[in-house]
Scaffold this active site. Structure first.
Site, PDB file in Angstrom:
ATOM      1  N   LYS A   1      38.597  23.073 -13.644  1.00 37.54           N
ATOM      2  CA  LYS A   1      37.657  24.160 -13.905  1.00 37.54           C
ATOM      3  C   LYS A   1      36.823  24.439 -12.657  1.00 37.54           C
ATOM      4  O   LYS A   1      36.669  25.562 -12.226  1.00 37.54           O
ATOM      5  CB  LYS A   1      36.767  23.752 -15.082  1.00 37.54           C
ATOM      6  CG  LYS A   1      35.821  24.811 -15.572  1.00 37.54           C
ATOM      7  CD  LYS A   1      35.173  24.338 -16.868  1.00 37.54           C
ATOM      8  CE  LYS A   1      34.048  25.265 -17.276  1.00 37.54           C
ATOM      9  NZ  LYS A   1      33.381  24.842 -18.502  1.00 37.54           N
TER      10      LYS A   1
ATOM     11  N   GLU B   1      38.898  13.203  -8.176  1.00 40.83           N
ATOM     12  CA  GLU B   1      40.245  12.692  -8.479  1.00 40.83           C
ATOM     13  C   GLU B   1      41.294  13.799  -8.315  1.00 40.83           C
ATOM     14  O   GLU B   1      42.341  13.602  -7.692  1.00 40.83           O
ATOM     15  CB  GLU B   1      40.309  12.167  -9.926  1.00 40.83           C
ATOM     16  CG  GLU B   1      39.493  10.912 -10.186  1.00 40.83           C
ATOM     17  CD  GLU B   1      38.070  11.219 -10.627  1.00 40.83           C
ATOM     18  OE1 GLU B   1      37.553  12.322 -10.316  1.00 40.83           O
ATOM     19  OE2 GLU B   1      37.462  10.337 -11.267  1.00 40.83           O
TER      20      GLU B   1
ATOM     21  N   GLY C   1      35.532  21.722 -20.868  1.00 41.05           N
ATOM     22  CA  GLY C   1      36.753  21.029 -20.445  1.00 41.05           C
ATOM     23  C   GLY C   1      37.539  20.467 -21.622  1.00 41.05           C
ATOM     24  O   GLY C   1      38.745  20.677 -21.746  1.00 41.05           O
ATOM     25  N   ARG C   2      36.847  19.753 -22.508  1.00 32.97           N
ATOM     26  CA  ARG C   2      37.563  19.080 -23.613  1.00 32.97           C
ATOM     27  C   ARG C   2      37.934  20.046 -24.732  1.00 32.97           C
ATOM     28  O   ARG C   2      38.513  19.636 -25.730  1.00 32.97           O
ATOM     29  CB  ARG C   2      36.737  17.906 -24.127  1.00 32.97           C
ATOM     30  CG  ARG C   2      35.321  18.246 -24.530  1.00 32.97           C
ATOM     31  CD  ARG C   2      34.465  16.993 -24.710  1.00 32.97           C
ATOM     32  NE  ARG C   2      33.063  17.301 -24.966  1.00 32.97           N
ATOM     33  CZ  ARG C   2      32.150  17.539 -24.036  1.00 32.97           C
ATOM     34  NH1 ARG C   2      32.508  17.540 -22.765  1.00 32.97           N
ATOM     35  NH2 ARG C   2      30.905  17.787 -24.337  1.00 32.97           N
TER      36      ARG C   2
ATOM     37  N   GLU D   1      32.886  12.220 -25.935  1.00 34.37           N
ATOM     38  CA  GLU D   1      32.151  12.937 -24.886  1.00 34.37           C
ATOM     39  C   GLU D   1      31.272  14.011 -25.530  1.00 34.37           C
ATOM     40  O   GLU D   1      30.216  14.346 -25.012  1.00 34.37           O
ATOM     41  CB  GLU D   1      33.114  13.579 -23.879  1.00 34.37           C
ATOM     42  CG  GLU D   1      32.443  13.902 -22.563  1.00 34.37           C
ATOM     43  CD  GLU D   1      33.425  14.270 -21.457  1.00 34.37           C
ATOM     44  OE1 GLU D   1      33.504  13.525 -20.478  1.00 34.37           O
ATOM     45  OE2 GLU D   1      34.105  15.303 -21.573  1.00 34.37           O
TER      46      GLU D   1
ATOM     47  N   HIS E   1      51.666  -3.895 -37.010  1.00 36.50           N
ATOM     48  CA  HIS E   1      52.111  -5.219 -36.579  1.00 36.50           C
ATOM     49  C   HIS E   1      51.176  -5.761 -35.498  1.00 36.50           C
ATOM     50  O   HIS E   1      51.555  -6.676 -34.766  1.00 36.50           O
ATOM     51  CB  HIS E   1      53.545  -5.129 -36.060  1.00 36.50           C
ATOM     52  CG  HIS E   1      54.482  -4.659 -37.128  1.00 36.50           C
ATOM     53  ND1 HIS E   1      55.189  -5.519 -37.930  1.00 36.50           N
ATOM     54  CD2 HIS E   1      54.761  -3.399 -37.579  1.00 36.50           C
ATOM     55  CE1 HIS E   1      55.899  -4.822 -38.814  1.00 36.50           C
ATOM     56  NE2 HIS E   1      55.648  -3.532 -38.618  1.00 36.50           N
TER      57      HIS E   1
ATOM     58  N   LYS F   1      29.493   8.974 -11.122  1.00 34.52           N
ATOM     59  CA  LYS F   1      30.129   9.777 -10.071  1.00 34.52           C
ATOM     60  C   LYS F   1      29.251   9.775  -8.823  1.00 34.52           C
ATOM     61  O   LYS F   1      29.732   9.652  -7.708  1.00 34.52           O
ATOM     62  CB  LYS F   1      30.284  11.220 -10.544  1.00 34.52           C
ATOM     63  CG  LYS F   1      31.336  11.445 -11.585  1.00 34.52           C
ATOM     64  CD  LYS F   1      31.510  12.943 -11.723  1.00 34.52           C
ATOM     65  CE  LYS F   1      32.262  13.384 -12.922  1.00 34.52           C
ATOM     66  NZ  LYS F   1      32.194  14.835 -13.097  1.00 34.52           N
TER      67      LYS F   1
END
Ligand code: G6Q
Length: 568
Positions: free
Chosen positions: A233, A239, A295-296, A381, A412, A532
């Site tokens: 965005k 990253e 973003g999410r 978030e 399991h 950050k």
């Protein structure tokens, strides 16, 4: 690094320039509401209630505590520890929290994300061409469809092979580079819709700044056949930009160093045309979105470009149709019959009254392998907040930790704790009637398992039942199951793109309802900023070139050991 700081500075500028959160109507603290107190006393009266008795005492329980939504999505919450009275009290709490007004404000395009001064309009991403949704006096629907049309043309050209790489070869590998909201949605959607994807193109997702991610995802790719979709965005995320630069070096190295190759092997999805251009991507190959898409909440925006290339424009539109159906259901259905609202209220009951601190989301469908990772961001978030919209510290729990993986595998492994452990772990089971891979009896076995788990969790096995089975007395207690462990089962006809869209929108709106009741802003994420900023400070200190770092003794010791480990 400079680009990264501009992201932080942009946040700070937004914060100082915008109207303050005080423009939001101050609300009485949630736990001071009469409706909250009524729920507390109801909870104490219910303290000894067991699902065994609730079912025995009410033959109509399953019917009265389940509901069918759009696309025949069926939600059975009768194995939750609620009664019709609990639901009525929760519905009153929703009313008292101003839920109706908040839903209207969101759909109207009001700037309800007050700490970032933004509208919250992911619902506009799936609005039909004919609708009108205004932001700052401008109808945003035409631009949404303009981008969708451009995405469709692009997706078709990759899928048909009309788009050629720098050497004239067609694209065989599509690699999405992004992180957080620019990765989790597309990566999850690719898996979820894998049955509908073009199988002659590979789709991969690089997110981690750990070079291993890039190295492993590209090791068998021919640069001449590889297209990178750089999704960011802001186009400043550390990253993503590190991986994008590495990808450009990798591509240019493999394509003889001609920078003209970038135009054929890189496209961008961003709101930041300037930065896209500075990176070297032709803005003709940029797909935009808007600041009112968080973003999410962006997997159905241009951030979903990899999804559209994978499944094709028609299936992508089918998915958007599913989202929109759930949006409309959420917007128009009375709360007592509204899937996202009911799901959210059950969650409030479990978290705030029964004291659950986690939520396990357990899809019985292998294609939903990454669904819980995606939900972790969407829920945690959004609602992992401790301050209300009014700036006060909350005095009630907010978001539970969300986790899970597809059944039957977890049975399991960690289900032991859900059945007999000490924490209360509410579960959402998600299943589909019709299999996408109808082979032998697999589907019946899969569905028998999900139903059995919900049954076992609700009803357990009493000591006398265990003893009646002839268990040795010393062993009986180990084999006893308390039951009364709450679950919801969502059963849909089939995992289609439309079902998938409905499912994602269901959780998006559930998160919004819970955030509204908790009185927090579900649409900012200040909590991710501090780490950050500190990382930026440590980066030069690791090289040894920067002046001797000054941190706490623990951080200092770890920096020194790392430097020594790298011979610095
Ligand atoms: C999501 C968050 C966050 C964001 C990433 C990537 O809601 O804002 O996860 O999506 O930090 O940001 P960019 O898309 O700007 O690279």
């Amino acid at each position: 690094m400079a680009t990264y700081f501009s992201k932080v500075q942009c946040y700070i500028a937004t914060m100082t320039n915008m109207q303050t959160a005080s423009s939001h109507a101050v609300r009485a603290p949630l736990n001071s509401l009469a409706q909250w107190k009524a729920l507390q006393s109801h909870c104490s009266q219910q303290a000894n209630a067991h699902l065994r008795d609730m079912f025995k005492g009410d033959a109509a329980r399953a019917k009265s505590l389940s509901i069918e939504g759009p696309g025949k999505m069926f939600m059975d919450y009768s194995k939750q520890r609620v009664t019709t009275q609990t639901m009525e009290l929760l519905l009153s709490l929703a009313d008292a929290s101003g839920l109706r007004a908040r839903i209207d404000a969101m759909f109207r395009g009001d700037k309800i994300n007050v700490t970032e001064d933004r509208a919250v309009l992911h619902i506009a991403l799936r609005a039909p061409r004919t609708s009108r949704i205004m932001v700052d006096g401008v109808d945003v629907v035409p631009s949404v469809h303009q981008v969708l049309d451009r995405m469709s043309a692009f997706a078709d050209s990759i899928r048909s092979g009309a788009w050629k790489g720098h050497t004239g070869k067609r694209i065989r590998n599509v690699i999405n580079i992004g992180i957080g909201g620019s990765d989790l949605g597309p990566a999850m959607a690719y898996d979820a819709l894998c049955a509908y994807t073009a199988r002659d193109i590979s789709f991969r997702f690089v997110s981690n700044v750990d070079a291993t991610d890039f190295a492993e995802k590209t090791r068998d790719c021919d640069p001449a056949e590889t297209l990178f979709i750089v999704c960011s965005k802001t186009f400043t995320t550390l990253e993503t930009m590190t991986n994008a630069n590495t990808a450009r070096d990798w591509a240019l190295k493999g394509l003889g160093g001609d920078v003209a190759a970038v135009a054929k092997h890189f496209v961008a999805v961003s709101t930041n045309a300037e930065k896209v251009k500075a990176f070297g991507i032709d803005t003709a190959n940029m797909f935009g979105f808007w600041d009112w898409v968080g973003g999410r909440y962006s997997m159905d925006s241009a951030i979903g470009l990899s999804t559209m290339v994978a499944v094709g424009p028609a299936a992508f539109k089918e998915m958007l149709g599913g989202f929109h159906e759930m949006d409309e259901h959420f917007r128009t259905t009375p709360f007592a019959k509204n899937l996202p609202v009911l799901m959210a209220l059950v969650g409030i009951w479990n978290t705030n009254f029964l004291g659950a601190q986690t939520l396990a989301v357990l899809p019985y469908d292998q294609y939903l392998d990454r669904f819980s990772s995606y939900l972790q961001q969407l829920e945690m978030e959004s609602n992992g907040k401790h301050v209300t919209l009014d700036g006060a510290r909350v005095q009630w729990s907010t978001c539970p930790a969300v986790w899970g993986q597809p059944g039957t595998n977890g049975q399991h492994a960690f289900y032991q704790m859900i059945h007999q452990g000490t924490p209360l772990v509410p579960c959402d089971f998600i299943a589909f009637c019709e299999p996408l891979n109808p082979i032998g009896k697999h589907q019946d076995l899969l569905i028998a398992n999900v139903l059995a788990q919900a049954e076992a969790l609700a009803f357990g096995k009493t000591l006398s039942e265990v003893e009646a089975e002839g268990s040795a007395p010393w062993l009986a207690q180990h084999r006893e199951f308390d039951g009364n462990r709450p679950t919801t089962t969502i059963l849909c006809p089939k995992l289609t793109p439309a079902t998938f869209g409905r499912l994602i929108a269901l959780y998006e709106h559930k998160v919004f309802v819970q955030g509204t009741i908790w009185g927090i802003n579900s649409f900012d994420q200040w909590g991710v900023e501090l780490g950050k900023v500190l990382a930026q400070r440590i980066i030069p200190e690791l090289s040894g070139a920067a002046p001797k770092p000054a941190h706490d003794s623990s951080t200092q010791q770890l920096i020194e050991r790392y430097r020594a480990g790298r011979g610095r």
